[in-house]
Design an enzyme around this catalytic site. Structure first.
Site, mmCIF file in Angstrom:
data_model
loop_
_atom_site.group_PDB
_atom_site.id
_atom_site.type_symbol
_atom_site.label_atom_id
_atom_site.label_comp_id
_atom_site.label_asym_id
_atom_site.label_seq_id
_atom_site.Cartn_x
_atom_site.Cartn_y
_atom_site.Cartn_z
ATOM 1 N N SER A 101 0.874 -1.166 0.000
ATOM 2 C CA SER A 101 0.000 0.000 0.000
ATOM 3 C C SER A 101 0.905 1.207 0.000
ATOM 4 O O SER A 101 1.972 1.188 0.564
ATOM 5 C CB SER A 101 -0.882 0.037 1.235
ATOM 6 O OG SER A 101 -0.819 -1.163 1.921
ATOM 7 N N CYS A 102 0.454 2.228 -0.650
ATOM 8 C CA CYS A 102 1.306 3.387 -0.791
ATOM 9 C C CYS A 102 1.531 4.006 0.562
ATOM 10 O O CYS A 102 0.674 3.958 1.408
ATOM 11 C CB CYS A 102 0.665 4.381 -1.717
ATOM 12 S SG CYS A 102 0.289 3.578 -3.233
ATOM 13 N N VAL A 103 2.712 4.543 0.750
ATOM 14 C CA VAL A 103 3.039 5.085 2.063
ATOM 15 C C VAL A 103 2.623 6.540 2.176
ATOM 16 O O VAL A 103 2.310 7.137 1.190
ATOM 17 C CB VAL A 103 4.538 4.958 2.319
ATOM 18 C CG1 VAL A 103 4.832 3.602 2.863
ATOM 19 C CG2 VAL A 103 5.315 5.217 1.072
ATOM 20 N N THR B 198 0.305 2.695 7.001
ATOM 21 C CA THR B 198 0.730 1.722 6.006
ATOM 22 C C THR B 198 1.804 0.762 6.508
ATOM 23 O O THR B 198 1.980 -0.296 5.947
ATOM 24 C CB THR B 198 1.276 2.440 4.772
ATOM 25 O OG1 THR B 198 2.274 3.386 5.213
ATOM 26 C CG2 THR B 198 0.175 3.184 4.057
#
Lengths: 103, 412
Positions: A101-103, B198
């Site tokens: 998942s994009c940070v 994330t």
């Protein structure tokens, strides 16, 4: 990192069970992982899986939206194929790493 | 005369203009920058506006104040980048050609991408805080809001400043407590991610804070549309969440110019080599900041660290040397947690946020993944640093490459 035998093949997988080496993937492995997730694979599932594997090979970061624009399935359809976590589950079945998942 | 053209005069573009104008001879190099807006916004400050901590004038300055002498500036929309011909066409037909192009056109919110979002509740019960207009409208709404269900929802990944929605719920919790109506406000944080953040270790620390502050979290929620009549969020798998007040992080996309020019991916971000920062398609085009498709945060700190690398590589390229500088995806984010405290995370492509001290190992003064007063002061002081040092392309006492010194590796 862990070892796991799937469809009779000894594979190295991530802690969450994602294949470390997508080249070791076979349809039998896909079927077994799908079974663990209570998903019965249809041709449509395999179209999505092929798409994911190709995109991964090209180094393209994957998102649910990208699959929704693939022309294979829209986002709602993607959820119907892989209920609960479409991108996570389809990636796992496709033998590619968990989508970062994009940070 | 050789020509270097920079598209976008935000954080990244302004910084690059300052660095490069200093380094490249004026007799030899023309440097031109194009931006459609004359106002520079200190975007990290938007977060504070809804709670009355900052006012409009605290986050606004003229762009022109930060451009170096010897820079040609056009305030104009851009029609098209014709990369095969090395030229850019401005609105009205003016043509600019270039030897090297830097794309710094950023990312924008696109509420129109979610059905029902920009509808009758928009700026009445639904607000964003990623624009000055949204932040100010929300501030006015909060002045008289008496409580109910506050929902903060992230529509899509990636989005600008991944910690901002968390900071928003922390600050909101403190705001309502100080106002004496915390017991009347139900706060829910809704995310398409499987956790609050994330990366696992930071998620654990932040999740504990969310529990302490009685903020509910709905994970794996992928927003499909807003039901305006029912005041509900509806996900693709048909889950529903009711709200009285919704703060939304709309879908983020790169500039339409990138799509029109055929240079973007499906989210209008430019495919970019994550180490050299060169466009994958054109060797004389470089990309910096939110406009790039790099697998790291869309944030000013990333643009700042990437700026050092881009500068080095562009100079290498211009002077005929190999591009040896490598960007590591370094990001450094202060996280406001309310009540005058803050946390800090420092990470890159490979290393997730870890606990420790920053920037000096064992000394700090800032604590990584710790909730402290000094971290909050870091964020407050940063606004001064941003205007006076960072935008002007001056040296900062922090290395662009992330270091493990001061960090502790811990198990999940």
């Amino acid at each position: 990192m862990a070892e796991k035998t799937i469809a009779g093949v000894n594979l190295s997988v991530s802690d969450e069970g994602y294949l470390q080496n997508p080249d070791q993937w076979t349809k039998e492995i896909a079927e077994e992982i799908a079974g663990e997730l209570n998903i019965q694979l249809s041709d449509k599932h395999y179209e999505v899986i092929d798409f994911l594997r190709n995109q991964h090979k090209q180094g393209t970061p994957l998102t649910i939206r990208k699959v929704g624009k693939s022309g294979i399935v829209d986002i709602k359809g993607f959820y119907t194929l892989f209920p609960g976590g479409p991108l996570k589950y389809s990636s796992k079945i496709a033998g590619i790493p968990k989508p970062a998942s994009c940070v | 005369m050789k020509k270097l053209l920079i598209l976008g005069g935000g954080t990244a573009g302004t910084m690059m203009a300052n660095k490069l104008r200093k380094a490249l001879e004026r007799e030899e190099w023309d440097i031109t920058l194009v931006d459609k807006h004359r106002t520079h916004y200190y975007q990290p400050g938007f977060l504070f506006i809804p709670f009355g901590i900052y006012k409009r004038e605290d986050v606004v300055k003229p762009k022109g104040d930060f451009f170096p002498p010897g820079l040609t500036i056009f305030y104009s929309n851009i029609d098209l980048i014709k990369a095969e011909e090395n030229l850019v066409i401005l609105e009205g037909g003016k043509v600019l050609n270039y030897d090297y192009l830097i794309i710094a056109t950023g990312t924008q919110i696109r509420p129109d991408e979610t059905p029902g979002l920009k509808d009758k509740l928009w700026y009445k019960n639904i607000f964003d805080f990623y624009t000055i207009e949204g932040a100010l409208a929300l501030r006015n709404h909060l002045k008289t809001w008496e409580g109910g269900k506050l929902v903060v929802c992230i529509s899509e990944l990636p989005f600008k400043c991944p910690v901002a929605p968390l900071e928003f719920v922390f600050l909101a919790e403190a705001f309502f407590t100080e106002k004496g109506i915390r017991d009347k406000v139900d706060i829910t944080f809704v995310t398409p991610l499987p956790g609050a953040f994330t990366k696992p270790i930071a998620t654990r620390m932040l999740s504990e804070l969310l529990v302490d502050k009685n903020i509910k979290v709905e994970t794996d929620f992928y927003l499909e549309h807003i039901d305006n009549d029912g005041k509900k969020l509806v996900s693709y798998d048909e889950r529903e969440i009711e709200f009285d007040l919704l703060t939304i992080v709309p879908v983020n996309m790169g500039d339409e110019l990138i799509a029109r020019s055929g240079l973007g991916d499906d989210m209008n971000y430019v495919p970019t080599d994550k180490h050299t920062l060169q466009s994958k398609a054109h060797e004389n085009i470089f990309v910096i900041g939110d406009a790039a498709d790099l697998p790291t945060s869309k944030a000013g700190s990333v643009a700042h660290f990437a700026g050092d690398i881009l500068f080095e590589n562009l100079m290498n390229k211009i002077e005929g040397r190999p591009m040896t500088a490598k960007f590591d995806g370094h990001a450094n984010c202060y996280i406001e947690t309310g009540y005058g405290k803050g946390a800090l995370i420092d990470f890159n492509y490979e290393t997730e946020p870890l606990p420790g001290t920053f920037p000096l190992p064992g000394v700090g003064p800032f604590g990584l993944l710790k909730n402290t007063k000094i971290n909050h002061y870091g964020k407050i002081i940063f606004r001064w640093i941003y205007w006076h040092i960072l935008l002007r392309g001056k040296e900062m006492p922090i290395e662009s490459e992330m270091t493990m010194a001061g960090k502790k590796r811990i198990p999940y």
